[in-house]
Design an enzyme around this catalytic site. Structure first.
Site, PDB file in Angstrom:
ATOM      1  N   THR A 186       0.717  -1.046   0.130  1.00 56.69           N
ATOM      2  CA  THR A 186      -0.038   0.105  -0.039  1.00 56.69           C
ATOM      3  C   THR A 186       0.736   1.163   0.079  1.00 56.69           C
ATOM      4  O   THR A 186       0.568   2.255  -0.810  1.00 56.69           O
ATOM      5  CB  THR A 186      -1.039   0.111   1.333  1.00 56.69           C
ATOM      6  OG1 THR A 186      -1.701  -0.969   1.169  1.00 56.69           O
ATOM      7  CG2 THR A 186      -1.762   1.485   1.238  1.00 56.69           C
ATOM      8  N   HIS A 189       2.379   1.892  -3.495  1.00 52.25           N
ATOM      9  CA  HIS A 189       1.030   2.473  -4.236  1.00 52.25           C
ATOM     10  C   HIS A 189       0.836   3.819  -4.039  1.00 52.25           C
ATOM     11  O   HIS A 189       0.880   4.595  -4.949  1.00 52.25           O
ATOM     12  CB  HIS A 189      -0.149   1.690  -4.073  1.00 52.25           C
ATOM     13  CG  HIS A 189      -1.568   2.151  -4.615  1.00 52.25           C
ATOM     14  ND1 HIS A 189      -2.111   1.407  -5.871  1.00 52.25           N
ATOM     15  CD2 HIS A 189      -2.174   3.037  -4.666  1.00 52.25           C
ATOM     16  CE1 HIS A 189      -2.901   2.132  -6.129  1.00 52.25           C
ATOM     17  NE2 HIS A 189      -3.239   3.300  -5.565  1.00 52.25           N
ATOM     18  N   GLU A 190       0.728   4.424  -2.633  1.00 55.93           N
ATOM     19  CA  GLU A 190       0.532   5.778  -2.508  1.00 55.93           C
ATOM     20  C   GLU A 190       1.854   6.582  -3.053  1.00 55.93           C
ATOM     21  O   GLU A 190       1.808   7.661  -3.414  1.00 55.93           O
ATOM     22  CB  GLU A 190       0.324   5.935  -1.072  1.00 55.93           C
ATOM     23  CG  GLU A 190      -1.001   5.184  -0.471  1.00 55.93           C
ATOM     24  CD  GLU A 190      -2.133   5.542  -1.453  1.00 55.93           C
ATOM     25  OE1 GLU A 190      -2.188   6.867  -1.851  1.00 55.93           O
ATOM     26  OE2 GLU A 190      -3.005   4.967  -1.367  1.00 55.93           O
ATOM     27  N   HIS A 193       1.668   7.405  -6.476  1.00 49.97           N
ATOM     28  CA  HIS A 193       0.967   8.692  -6.773  1.00 49.97           C
ATOM     29  C   HIS A 193       1.768   9.982  -6.388  1.00 49.97           C
ATOM     30  O   HIS A 193       1.704  10.825  -7.289  1.00 49.97           O
ATOM     31  CB  HIS A 193      -0.308   8.752  -5.915  1.00 49.97           C
ATOM     32  CG  HIS A 193      -1.376   7.646  -6.104  1.00 49.97           C
ATOM     33  ND1 HIS A 193      -2.012   7.563  -7.335  1.00 49.97           N
ATOM     34  CD2 HIS A 193      -2.271   6.983  -5.444  1.00 49.97           C
ATOM     35  CE1 HIS A 193      -2.773   6.708  -7.327  1.00 49.97           C
ATOM     36  NE2 HIS A 193      -3.019   6.320  -6.019  1.00 49.97           N
ATOM     37  N   HIS A 199      -3.970   5.845 -11.252  1.00 49.73           N
ATOM     38  CA  HIS A 199      -4.470   4.615 -11.058  1.00 49.73           C
ATOM     39  C   HIS A 199      -4.456   4.016 -12.635  1.00 49.73           C
ATOM     40  O   HIS A 199      -4.519   4.937 -13.669  1.00 49.73           O
ATOM     41  CB  HIS A 199      -5.909   4.302 -10.464  1.00 49.73           C
ATOM     42  CG  HIS A 199      -5.816   4.680  -9.014  1.00 49.73           C
ATOM     43  ND1 HIS A 199      -6.891   5.411  -8.494  1.00 49.73           N
ATOM     44  CD2 HIS A 199      -4.939   4.168  -8.348  1.00 49.73           C
ATOM     45  CE1 HIS A 199      -6.718   5.304  -7.129  1.00 49.73           C
ATOM     46  NE2 HIS A 199      -5.283   4.549  -6.937  1.00 49.73           N
ATOM     47  N   TRP A 201      -6.792   2.518 -14.190  1.00 54.97           N
ATOM     48  CA  TRP A 201      -8.219   2.845 -14.755  1.00 54.97           C
ATOM     49  C   TRP A 201      -8.478   4.480 -15.004  1.00 54.97           C
ATOM     50  O   TRP A 201      -9.561   4.763 -15.402  1.00 54.97           O
ATOM     51  CB  TRP A 201      -9.251   2.417 -13.847  1.00 54.97           C
ATOM     52  CG  TRP A 201      -9.547   2.627 -12.535  1.00 54.97           C
ATOM     53  CD1 TRP A 201      -9.969   3.688 -12.045  1.00 54.97           C
ATOM     54  CD2 TRP A 201      -8.396   1.831 -11.490  1.00 54.97           C
ATOM     55  NE1 TRP A 201      -9.713   3.947 -10.827  1.00 54.97           N
ATOM     56  CE2 TRP A 201      -8.652   2.634 -10.351  1.00 54.97           C
ATOM     57  CE3 TRP A 201      -7.608   0.997 -11.239  1.00 54.97           C
ATOM     58  CZ2 TRP A 201      -8.272   2.458  -8.957  1.00 54.97           C
ATOM     59  CZ3 TRP A 201      -7.030   0.720 -10.091  1.00 54.97           C
ATOM     60  CH2 TRP A 201      -7.384   1.294  -8.984  1.00 54.97           C
ATOM     61  N   ASP A 214      -4.003   5.658 -17.445  1.00 48.60           N
ATOM     62  CA  ASP A 214      -3.138   6.284 -16.864  1.00 48.60           C
ATOM     63  C   ASP A 214      -2.278   7.171 -17.268  1.00 48.60           C
ATOM     64  O   ASP A 214      -1.171   7.620 -16.768  1.00 48.60           O
ATOM     65  CB  ASP A 214      -2.462   5.245 -15.806  1.00 48.60           C
ATOM     66  CG  ASP A 214      -1.586   4.166 -16.488  1.00 48.60           C
ATOM     67  OD1 ASP A 214      -1.725   4.200 -18.001  1.00 48.60           O
ATOM     68  OD2 ASP A 214      -0.795   3.612 -16.155  1.00 48.60           O
ATOM     69  N   VAL A 216       0.020   6.393 -19.465  1.00 48.49           N
ATOM     70  CA  VAL A 216       1.308   5.388 -19.593  1.00 48.49           C
ATOM     71  C   VAL A 216       1.091   4.560 -20.777  1.00 48.49           C
ATOM     72  O   VAL A 216      -0.119   3.576 -20.573  1.00 48.49           O
ATOM     73  CB  VAL A 216       1.860   4.642 -18.421  1.00 48.49           C
ATOM     74  CG1 VAL A 216       3.033   3.931 -18.596  1.00 48.49           C
ATOM     75  CG2 VAL A 216       2.121   6.082 -17.495  1.00 48.49           C
ATOM     76  N   THR A 219       0.997   0.176 -20.174  1.00 52.32           N
ATOM     77  CA  THR A 219      -0.121  -0.426 -19.301  1.00 52.32           C
ATOM     78  C   THR A 219      -1.387  -0.369 -20.043  1.00 52.32           C
ATOM     79  O   THR A 219      -2.116   0.773 -20.292  1.00 52.32           O
ATOM     80  CB  THR A 219      -0.040   0.586 -18.063  1.00 52.32           C
ATOM     81  OG1 THR A 219      -0.607   1.911 -18.387  1.00 52.32           O
ATOM     82  CG2 THR A 219       1.139   0.339 -17.270  1.00 52.32           C
TER      83      THR A 219
END
Length: 298
Positions: A186, A189-190, A193, A199, A201, A214, A216, A219
């Site tokens: 986690t 992940h943060e 950001h 994200h 999606w 995203d 990119v 992906t």
């Protein structure tokens, strides 16, 4: 189907950064003496996982599906606990603060108040806030939240928003008799950001769709967050035979183990050009925050 290797270099061309980018961090542990007052051992364990993930040294890379393994990237970003605080005093990079803000100030959201109350200069340090729970209006399930730093040197920067907040449970991964029931990523992940990643999606968490992405190229687009660990391939948005890159750190699945090459280049460029990030990794700041190689390790 994926961005060619030479195209992934376009982000890096935007900014000159060292081969390995080293950044000082401080963990502000907001507590009222409860379980949220995590140990130094837990902080060091989380930092170890963070550095493994951002240097492609995580031990579970054999589990990456082959098509995704072919575009696996290495951000080459290292995070070190600050050794000198903003007043020039010695520190171990762990700042314990006795405050009710570990639970929230009462309806306005603690995450949005932390920088202005407890910040160490966010242009010199990355500030990570550990709390009992994250108070965000109408959201009671957040394990972490972070400012998404824009990939721009001229973007509008909201005041007092440069914070990364994470709940204390994310630090119990496999320690002190607790099982590894959380995937331990986690914070990764943060931090993604915090250095410019969206994200997979796209930015619309409330109503994900197959239109946003995203930003990119390597992906695949996906419809919505993945939960647990889907079987490969997990196809959405007509994204081809390989489907969602559910094992990417910027998804929500419990088997995350990689960044892509394009994500890695985007993060490195964000660190190189954004005014809140571009001085954090300089040698002058390494000396000022005490993380220079000339200092002894903790």
């Amino acid at each position: 189907e994926y961005m060619h290797a030479e195209e992934t270099k376009s982000y890096a061309e935007w900014a000159a950064v060292p081969d390995t980018i080293i950044i000082p961090v401080v963990f502000h542990i907001l507590t009222q003496g409860g379980v949220e007052n995590i140990s130094k051992e837990q902080v060091l364990n989380a930092l170890r996982i963070l550095n493994e993930d951002f240097n492609s040294r995580n031990p579970d890379t054999l589990n990456i599906p082959l098509p995704f393994k072919n575009v696996r990237g290495n951000p080459k970003i290292e995070f070190r606990l600050a050794r000198i605080d903003p007043q020039g005093n010695c520190t171990d990079g762990i700042n314990r603060i006795y405050t009710p803000y570990t639970y929230g100030p009462g309806g306005t959201g603690n995450h949005f108040n932390l920088q202005k109350l407890f910040d160490w200069d966010h242009k010199r340090y990355m500030n990570i806030y550990v709390v009992n729970w994250i108070e965000i209006p109408n959201d009671f399930t957040a394990g972490g939240v972070a400012y998404i730093t824009p990939l721009s040197s001229v973007a509008n920067h909201p005041e007092f928003n440069d914070a990364l907040t994470i709940i204390h449970e994310e630090f119990w991964h496999g320690l002190n008799g607790y099982p590894a029931f959380l995937d331990g990523h986690t914070l990764t992940h943060e931090m993604g950001h915090f250095v410019g990643m969206n994200h997979l999606w796209g930015p619309n968490d409330a109503n994900p769709n197959c239109i946003d992405g995203d930003q990119v190229a390597d992906t695949p687009k996906q419809k919505e967050p993945n939960k647990f660990c889907p079987a490969y391939p997990h196809i959405s948005c007509s994204n081809g035979i390989n489907g969602d890159m559910f094992n990417n750190y910027m998804d929500f699945a419990t088997c995350r183990n990689m960044f892509s090459q394009g994500q890695s280049e985007r993060m490195r460029s964000c660190l190189g050009i954004h005014p809140w990030r571009k001085d954090q990794w300089t040698e002058a700041n390494h000396i000022q925050t005490g993380i220079s190689e000339t200092f002894s390790p903790l």
